[in-house]
Design a protein around this motif. Structure first.
Motif, PDB file in Angstrom:
ATOM      1  N   LEU A  62       1.027  -0.928   0.057  1.00  0.00           N
ATOM      2  CA  LEU A  62      -0.156   0.051   0.219  1.00  0.00           C
ATOM      3  C   LEU A  62       0.872   1.199   0.142  1.00  0.00           C
ATOM      4  O   LEU A  62       1.772   1.146   0.475  1.00  0.00           O
ATOM      5  CB  LEU A  62      -0.838   0.054   1.388  1.00  0.00           C
ATOM      6  N   VAL A  63       0.433   2.280  -0.730  1.00  0.00           N
ATOM      7  CA  VAL A  63       1.247   3.646  -1.054  1.00  0.00           C
ATOM      8  C   VAL A  63       0.847   4.597   0.313  1.00  0.00           C
ATOM      9  O   VAL A  63      -0.519   4.860   0.267  1.00  0.00           O
ATOM     10  CB  VAL A  63       1.237   4.136  -2.103  1.00  0.00           C
ATOM     11  N   GLU A  64       1.668   4.843   1.352  1.00  0.00           N
ATOM     12  CA  GLU A  64       1.394   5.695   2.253  1.00  0.00           C
ATOM     13  C   GLU A  64       2.011   6.830   2.212  1.00  0.00           C
ATOM     14  O   GLU A  64       2.993   7.143   1.153  1.00  0.00           O
ATOM     15  CB  GLU A  64       1.331   5.203   3.613  1.00  0.00           C
ATOM     16  N   ARG A  65       1.724   7.924   2.904  1.00  0.00           N
ATOM     17  CA  ARG A  65       2.456   9.401   2.825  1.00  0.00           C
ATOM     18  C   ARG A  65       4.086   9.242   2.836  1.00  0.00           C
ATOM     19  O   ARG A  65       4.887   9.823   2.024  1.00  0.00           O
ATOM     20  CB  ARG A  65       2.176  10.378   3.795  1.00  0.00           C
ATOM     21  N   GLN A  66       4.586   8.640   3.815  1.00  0.00           N
ATOM     22  CA  GLN A  66       5.882   8.549   4.100  1.00  0.00           C
ATOM     23  C   GLN A  66       6.653   7.409   3.495  1.00  0.00           C
ATOM     24  O   GLN A  66       7.831   7.468   3.575  1.00  0.00           O
ATOM     25  CB  GLN A  66       6.003   8.876   5.584  1.00  0.00           C
ATOM     26  N   ASP A  67       5.965   6.372   3.298  1.00  0.00           N
ATOM     27  CA  ASP A  67       6.538   5.034   2.804  1.00  0.00           C
ATOM     28  C   ASP A  67       5.758   4.129   2.320  1.00  0.00           C
ATOM     29  O   ASP A  67       4.305   4.205   2.218  1.00  0.00           O
ATOM     30  CB  ASP A  67       7.466   4.416   4.060  1.00  0.00           C
ATOM     31  N   LEU A  68       5.978   3.063   1.790  1.00  0.00           N
ATOM     32  CA  LEU A  68       5.327   1.959   1.530  1.00  0.00           C
ATOM     33  C   LEU A  68       4.933   1.057   2.541  1.00  0.00           C
ATOM     34  O   LEU A  68       5.800   0.900   3.429  1.00  0.00           O
ATOM     35  CB  LEU A  68       6.017   1.192   0.111  1.00  0.00           C
ATOM     36  N   ARG A  69       3.589   0.475   2.785  1.00  0.00           N
ATOM     37  CA  ARG A  69       3.312  -0.393   3.767  1.00  0.00           C
ATOM     38  C   ARG A  69       3.509  -1.844   3.039  1.00  0.00           C
ATOM     39  O   ARG A  69       2.536  -2.065   2.157  1.00  0.00           O
ATOM     40  CB  ARG A  69       2.073  -0.240   4.359  1.00  0.00           C
ATOM     41  N   LEU A  70       4.658  -2.512   3.298  1.00  0.00           N
ATOM     42  CA  LEU A  70       4.648  -3.619   2.239  1.00  0.00           C
ATOM     43  C   LEU A  70       3.694  -4.916   2.860  1.00  0.00           C
ATOM     44  O   LEU A  70       3.355  -5.013   3.924  1.00  0.00           O
ATOM     45  CB  LEU A  70       6.167  -4.451   2.737  1.00  0.00           C
ATOM     46  N   LEU A  71       3.063  -5.538   2.025  1.00  0.00           N
ATOM     47  CA  LEU A  71       2.101  -6.611   2.261  1.00  0.00           C
ATOM     48  C   LEU A  71       2.600  -8.011   2.151  1.00  0.00           C
ATOM     49  O   LEU A  71       2.148  -8.918   2.324  1.00  0.00           O
ATOM     50  CB  LEU A  71       0.933  -6.551   1.415  1.00  0.00           C
ATOM     51  N   GLN A  72       3.942  -8.020   1.527  1.00  0.00           N
ATOM     52  CA  GLN A  72       4.420  -9.402   1.322  1.00  0.00           C
ATOM     53  C   GLN A  72       6.107  -8.982   1.273  1.00  0.00           C
ATOM     54  O   GLN A  72       6.571  -7.925   1.122  1.00  0.00           O
ATOM     55  CB  GLN A  72       4.013 -10.063   0.239  1.00  0.00           C
ATOM     56  N   ARG A  73       6.815  -9.947   1.495  1.00  0.00           N
ATOM     57  CA  ARG A  73       8.327  -9.839   1.272  1.00  0.00           C
ATOM     58  C   ARG A  73       8.712  -9.830  -0.168  1.00  0.00           C
ATOM     59  O   ARG A  73       8.112 -10.586  -1.067  1.00  0.00           O
ATOM     60  CB  ARG A  73       9.084 -11.031   1.949  1.00  0.00           C
ATOM     61  N   PRO A  74       9.401  -8.791  -0.531  1.00  0.00           N
ATOM     62  CA  PRO A  74       9.753  -8.547  -1.978  1.00  0.00           C
ATOM     63  C   PRO A  74      10.416  -9.827  -2.866  1.00  0.00           C
ATOM     64  O   PRO A  74      11.313 -10.282  -2.027  1.00  0.00           O
ATOM     65  CB  PRO A  74      10.528  -7.215  -2.371  1.00  0.00           C
ATOM     66  N   LEU A  75      10.113 -10.149  -3.968  1.00  0.00           N
ATOM     67  CA  LEU A  75      10.835 -11.246  -4.510  1.00  0.00           C
ATOM     68  C   LEU A  75      12.080 -10.775  -5.088  1.00  0.00           C
ATOM     69  O   LEU A  75      12.303  -9.816  -5.545  1.00  0.00           O
ATOM     70  CB  LEU A  75       9.802 -11.909  -5.862  1.00  0.00           C
ATOM     71  N   PRO A  76      13.038 -11.736  -5.171  1.00  0.00           N
ATOM     72  CA  PRO A  76      14.542 -11.158  -5.751  1.00  0.00           C
ATOM     73  C   PRO A  76      14.201 -10.723  -7.287  1.00  0.00           C
ATOM     74  O   PRO A  76      13.389 -11.429  -7.907  1.00  0.00           O
ATOM     75  CB  PRO A  76      15.347 -12.420  -5.583  1.00  0.00           C
ATOM     76  N   ARG A  77      14.892  -9.750  -7.690  1.00  0.00           N
ATOM     77  CA  ARG A  77      14.636  -9.361  -9.010  1.00  0.00           C
ATOM     78  C   ARG A  77      15.506 -10.334  -9.787  1.00  0.00           C
ATOM     79  O   ARG A  77      16.426 -10.928  -9.662  1.00  0.00           O
ATOM     80  CB  ARG A  77      15.542  -8.057  -9.098  1.00  0.00           C
ATOM     81  N   ALA A  78      14.806 -10.524 -11.171  1.00  0.00           N
ATOM     82  CA  ALA A  78      15.177 -11.396 -12.122  1.00  0.00           C
ATOM     83  C   ALA A  78      16.539 -10.665 -12.798  1.00  0.00           C
ATOM     84  O   ALA A  78      17.048  -9.494 -12.527  1.00  0.00           O
ATOM     85  CB  ALA A  78      14.514 -11.676 -13.272  1.00  0.00           C
ATOM     86  N   ALA A  79      17.257 -11.601 -13.371  1.00  0.00           N
ATOM     87  CA  ALA A  79      18.590 -11.186 -13.946  1.00  0.00           C
ATOM     88  C   ALA A  79      18.401  -9.915 -15.130  1.00  0.00           C
ATOM     89  O   ALA A  79      17.260 -10.194 -15.733  1.00  0.00           O
ATOM     90  CB  ALA A  79      19.414 -12.463 -14.872  1.00  0.00           C
ATOM     91  N   GLN A  80      18.961  -9.133 -15.272  1.00  0.00           N
ATOM     92  CA  GLN A  80      18.962  -7.992 -16.078  1.00  0.00           C
ATOM     93  C   GLN A  80      19.638  -7.905 -17.503  1.00  0.00           C
ATOM     94  O   GLN A  80      20.551  -8.782 -17.421  1.00  0.00           O
ATOM     95  CB  GLN A  80      19.162  -6.692 -15.249  1.00  0.00           C
ATOM     96  N   LEU A  81      19.291  -7.361 -18.265  1.00  0.00           N
ATOM     97  CA  LEU A  81      19.872  -7.221 -19.419  1.00  0.00           C
ATOM     98  C   LEU A  81      20.815  -5.792 -19.182  1.00  0.00           C
ATOM     99  O   LEU A  81      20.323  -4.852 -18.936  1.00  0.00           O
ATOM    100  CB  LEU A  81      19.136  -7.049 -20.790  1.00  0.00           C
TER     101      LEU A  81
END
Length: 329
Positions: A179-198
């Motif tokens: 959720l987006v709040e005024r000062q920060d994001l309120r995370l609802l789950q642990r972010p997944l690792p980012r996939a390999a980039q190009l």
């Protein structure tokens, strides 16, 4: 002192106005000034209009411009970047930008389902939330985010789920990231690792990769007529867990024998492809044995973009397979 945010725009409904009868929305260059005024107190904004087009008109060269400006802004001290974009292909742009975005600062994509002239326009709130996400401490290192209707989504998971509702975007699996709040994001789950980039940025044009839909009595006879330029790769929007008709298998086996990568996605909105549930002719086990690659949780549209980006970067079969394994379901 407020944080600096670079606002880039490619247009879309968020910068459109309707006619007097409330229909026929078209790009409106005056909408930008009115929209910016609604978020003036959220951050120190630097605004750059790269284009004012519908999202169906966005091409890879537009995304090269976005990456160039976004990297320069962050390297110059901006806390984050916001990109406004039409919603029709917003998920595809976010997915592609995630392939190349190589900064800790967030790159946030947003838009609107209602034109700026509508009494219920959702653009101002979406832009405000996008600016807040761009400066949110918890957003750093998460890559490209899509912010819409008060929620933040990871670029690799977001899909447009409704052609009409203001809550147009959803994430599979597991729902939105925060959720987006005024000062920060309120995370609802642990972010997944980012996939390999190009590396770098997308080419000016991607290799052509056909996307064919599997279905009742579909044997992909169209493949018999594809010119060589359209045989760099193929994506199938498979039924069930990534299945095709048994009648389609001879053509797919022939294509795979030529060394053409074939990626199979799942047509249902959730669940993704499998690797082991079914072993009848045309099933995922049969396709894998023939050499096809399963798209996992990626829908066919973004699976096609990933394959195109990999082909443009010179990826071989092993690297293509490894890239899609990051989305295994």
């Amino acid at each position: 002192m407020t944080a600096a945010v670079a606002l880039l725009s490619l247009g879309g409904t968020i910068f459109m106005a309707q006619d007097a009868a409330g229909g026929g929305a078209r790009p409106d260059d005056t909408a930008g000034e009115r929209l910016l005024a609604t978020v003036a107190g959220e951050a120190t904004l630097t605004s750059t209009a790269l284009a004012n087009i519908s999202s169906s008109d966005v091409r890879p060269h537009h995304l090269r411009d976005v990456l160039e400006h976004a990297r320069a802004a962050v390297d110059g001290g901006a806390a984050g970047v916001v990109l406004t974009h039409g919603t029709d292909t917003l998920e595809e742009t976010a997915f592609l930008l995630e392939r190349y975005w190589d900064r800790e600062a967030p790159l946030v994509v947003t838009g609107a389902m209602r034109p700026a002239s509508d009494v219920g326009a959702d653009g101002p709130a979406n832009l405000r939330d996008a600016v807040r996400a761009a400066t949110a401490p918890s957003a750093r290192g998460l890559g490209v985010l899509v912010v819409f209707d008060g929620h933040a989504h990871l670029a690799d998971r977001v899909t447009k789920a409704s052609s009409r509702a203001v809550s147009a975007f959803a994430s599979e699996p597991g729902g939105p990231l925060a959720l987006v709040e005024r000062q920060d994001l309120r995370l609802l789950q642990r972010p997944l690792p980012r996939a390999a980039q190009l590396p770098g940025a997308p080419p000016h044009r991607f290799p052509a990769v056909p996307l064919l839909a599997a279905g009742l009595d579909e044997d992909f006879a169209l493949l018999d007529h594809l010119p060589p330029a359209l045989r760099r790769g193929l994506v199938i929007d498979g039924v069930g867990m990534g299945h095709v008709s048994p009648a389609a298998m001879p053509r797919l086996r022939a294509l795979l024998a030529e060394g053409v990568p074939v990626v199979v996605a799942a047509r249902p909105a959730s669940g993704g492809t499998s690797t082991h549930h079914y072993a009848y002719p045309g099933s995922e086990v049969d396709l894998l044995a023939a050499g096809a690659v399963m798209a996992g949780l990626l829908p066919a549209t973004t699976a096609r973009l990933l394959l195109q980006a990999l082909l443009a970067d010179g990826a071989d079969g092993a690297r293509i397979r490894a890239a899609f394994e990051a989305y295994a379901s």
